[in-house]
Design a protein around this motif. Structure first.
Motif, PDB file in Angstrom:
ATOM      1  N   LEU A   1      -6.924   3.197   0.383  1.00  0.00           N
ATOM      2  CA  LEU A   1      -5.974   4.020  -0.781  1.00  0.00           C
ATOM      3  C   LEU A   1      -6.582   5.473  -0.987  1.00  0.00           C
ATOM      4  O   LEU A   1      -5.614   6.367  -1.004  1.00  0.00           O
TER       5      LEU A   1
ATOM      6  N   ILE B   1       1.079   4.610  -2.848  1.00  0.00           N
ATOM      7  CA  ILE B   1       0.823   5.655  -2.187  1.00  0.00           C
ATOM      8  C   ILE B   1       1.863   6.781  -2.488  1.00  0.00           C
ATOM      9  O   ILE B   1       1.771   8.077  -2.763  1.00  0.00           O
TER      10      ILE B   1
ATOM     11  N   LYS C   1       0.966  -1.291  -0.214  1.00  0.00           N
ATOM     12  CA  LYS C   1      -0.004   0.188  -0.075  1.00  0.00           C
ATOM     13  C   LYS C   1       0.887   1.431  -0.015  1.00  0.00           C
ATOM     14  O   LYS C   1       0.595   2.188  -0.694  1.00  0.00           O
TER      15      LYS C   1
END
Length: 224
Positions: free
Chosen positions: A95, A33, A29
């Motif tokens: 997200l 990002i 993740k």
């Protein structure tokens, strides 16, 4: 409850590193990002904080897009939409939460782009609504799942640009009262031509909304 039981019976594996526990681990993740999509959501040219370049003038004021639809993001989205990996809505909502700017000082109402009813029946869940609900919960923002509705059942998958625009133009209807003082944040999973976001925003503006923002997980070029 269902998601918790499935974790025990059939545990998820991260689409990025295959680590057991979730469809997207914290490390993968972070990788997404840390390298976000930074172009104009309409034309992909360089854009500033608004997410829209100076040459484009859509019906929404601001836009956020987490990533291009490639690699791990594509795997998560495809598993969620086509392989019934329902619990991925949590990772996808997170997200968005990590990518969308803070708006705690604004009267924002989260509105999911309505899903074609046939697709909800096939999957067994409304994939866009679940992402929007998760995001709204993480932001402690109100969610309105009934304000924007679909007038048509045409699917965009496989359609060319001209057909997509025509379908989106006829797709949306606002049901209920729109507040002039609220900001309406449209949530969708993928944008391709941008026509869905544009005509959904136009529908809200036509019903009296003064400000519309949009946020999506991924941008996909039409030729993919």
């Amino acid at each position: 409850m269902i998601d918790q039981l499935l974790k025990i019976v059939a545990p998820h594996y991260c689409y990025g590193c295959r680590k057991a526990g979730s469809t997207l681990c914290s490390n993968c993740k972070y990788n997404i990002i840390s390298e976000p999509f930074s172009g104009c959501i309409v034309c992909q040219k360089p854009a500033g904080e608004r997410g829209v370049c100076g040459a484009c003038s859509p019906s929404f004021e601001r836009a956020w897009c987490v990533s291009e639809r490639t690699d791990v993001v594509q795997a998560v989205l495809d598993g969620y939409k086509f392989e019934r990996q329902r619990s991925s809505y949590k990772a996808l909502g997170a997200l968005l939460d990590d990518h969308v700017s803070d708006f705690s000082h604004e009267p924002v109402v989260v509105v999911p782009i309505p899903t074609v009813a046939r697709h909800i029946r096939i999957r067994g869940y409304d994939h866009t609504m679940l992402i929007a609900r998760r995001f709204a919960r993480l932001r402690n923002a109100p969610l309105d799942t009934r304000l924007l509705t679909r007038k048509t059942s045409a699917a965009q998958l496989g359609a060319n640009r001209k057909k997509r625009i025509a379908q989106a133009k006829a797709a949306f209807h606002v049901r209920g009262i729109v507040s002039e003082t609220s900001v309406y944040l449209l949530i969708d999973d993928i944008t391709t031509t941008g026509s869905t976001l544009e005509y959904a925003a136009r529908a809200l503006k036509g019903a009296g909304a003064s400000r519309v923002w949009v946020a999506v997980i991924a941008r996909q070029p039409l030729d993919k």
